[in-house]
Scaffold this motif. Sequence first.
Motif, PDB file in Angstrom:
ATOM      1  N   CYS A 199      47.716  61.851  64.545  1.00 28.68           N
ATOM      2  CA  CYS A 199      48.034  62.580  63.318  1.00 28.68           C
ATOM      3  C   CYS A 199      48.698  61.652  62.289  1.00 28.68           C
ATOM      4  CB  CYS A 199      48.976  63.732  63.682  1.00 28.68           C
ATOM      5  SG  CYS A 199      49.686  64.561  62.256  1.00 28.68           S
ATOM      6  N   TYR A 211      50.423  62.453  59.779  1.00 24.19           N
ATOM      7  CA  TYR A 211      51.691  62.985  59.286  1.00 24.19           C
ATOM      8  C   TYR A 211      52.868  62.607  60.185  1.00 24.19           C
ATOM      9  CZ  TYR A 211      48.766  65.932  56.241  1.00 24.19           C
ATOM     10  OH  TYR A 211      47.866  66.389  55.309  1.00 24.19           O
ATOM     11  N   CYS A 212      52.649  62.632  61.509  1.00 22.15           N
ATOM     12  CA  CYS A 212      53.756  62.290  62.415  1.00 22.15           C
ATOM     13  C   CYS A 212      53.535  60.937  63.089  1.00 22.15           C
ATOM     14  CB  CYS A 212      53.958  63.386  63.458  1.00 22.15           C
ATOM     15  SG  CYS A 212      52.541  63.657  64.537  1.00 22.15           S
ATOM     16  N   ALA A 263      50.953  62.477  67.525  1.00 21.10           N
ATOM     17  CA  ALA A 263      50.282  63.604  68.193  1.00 21.10           C
ATOM     18  C   ALA A 263      48.759  63.516  68.016  1.00 21.10           C
ATOM     19  CB  ALA A 263      50.813  64.921  67.628  1.00 21.10           C
ATOM     20  N   CYS A 278      47.664  66.984  63.513  1.00 17.78           N
ATOM     21  CA  CYS A 278      47.999  67.747  64.723  1.00 17.78           C
ATOM     22  C   CYS A 278      48.388  69.166  64.317  1.00 17.78           C
ATOM     23  CB  CYS A 278      49.124  67.066  65.504  1.00 17.78           C
ATOM     24  SG  CYS A 278      50.761  67.202  64.774  1.00 17.78           S
ATOM     25  N   CYS A 309      52.152  69.728  62.919  1.00 18.38           N
ATOM     26  CA  CYS A 309      52.325  69.268  61.528  1.00 18.38           C
ATOM     27  C   CYS A 309      51.619  70.220  60.569  1.00 18.38           C
ATOM     28  CB  CYS A 309      51.803  67.847  61.348  1.00 18.38           C
ATOM     29  SG  CYS A 309      52.934  66.590  61.997  1.00 18.38           S
TER      30      CYS A 309
HETATM   31 ZN   LIG Z   1      51.477  65.469  63.461  1.00 22.92          ZN
END
Ligand SMILES: [Zn+2]
Length: 284
Positions: free
Chosen positions: A91, A93-94, A97, A125, A128
Amino acid sequence: MWNLKQLADFDAKKHLDTVFADGEVTEPEKSDLLALYKRYVATNGRPSDELRAEGHRKELYELIHKAYGQVQDNGRLKQLRADLKLLADYCPYCGFAPISDLDHHLQRAHFKLLSIYPLNLVPCCSPCNAGKRRKPSDDPAKHQIHTYLDSLSNFDFLRAKASLHPKTGALKVQYSIEQCEGMSDELYRRLQLHLEEFDLQAKYNRQVNIHLGEHEHSMSSTFARGPEELRSWLVGTADANKKRFGANDWRRALFAGLALCPAFWSGGFRKALGLKDQPDWAAA
Ligand SMILES: [Zn+2]
């Protein structure tokens, strides 16, 4: 993490023709949609009235909004879904994940005409995706970072400050954004907001424990040759993560932060990782 390469060679007109094969959307409307897509790129996908694109017939918004149903595993645009999900291993964003969802960068409920536009679809993910705000902010300093269109590769900004609790020896890692040279105040605030919005500190706390646990043997055997060896190992591991995952990867920041924490590499890591036995070299 943070940036993904755009999907190469997609044909937005073909997507529209595939989904609306029965003529529910007219050719002039398709031209308007393609022009809107161009404006999206030209304005870096920032939320605006221009991209909300009011003024079309009411049904058009519902048709396009509903068409996202075709970007599912058994829909007419299932290949688009598969292609987008292949853009990332983790992912964006994070940063850790697995990919399970497609997020609408500009929320589908508010920007209906962008519902199936590939550059507005970000593989991510599900935590998120679920944690993201439902409404875009009017404040430019609160606009979400665009995974494809906001290039962050020139900046090295993610930091992790490591410390050990003086009594319990527990490890604390605090992630933050550093406003590096050339970074605007606005981008700095947007990056800070990204940490908050996706609750990355709490998510990283869990990942740090798991990740360091996986490196426990390497750290113990390196420390057996002395604390300075462990410090060098942490620096080397931070560099390796930078090469592999990018400057702003959470693992790179973690190891760089640990290398700056003498309490950790001079022996505190054992208690921090829950190890009780003395190292071989100390007993000798
Ligand atoms: Zn994520």
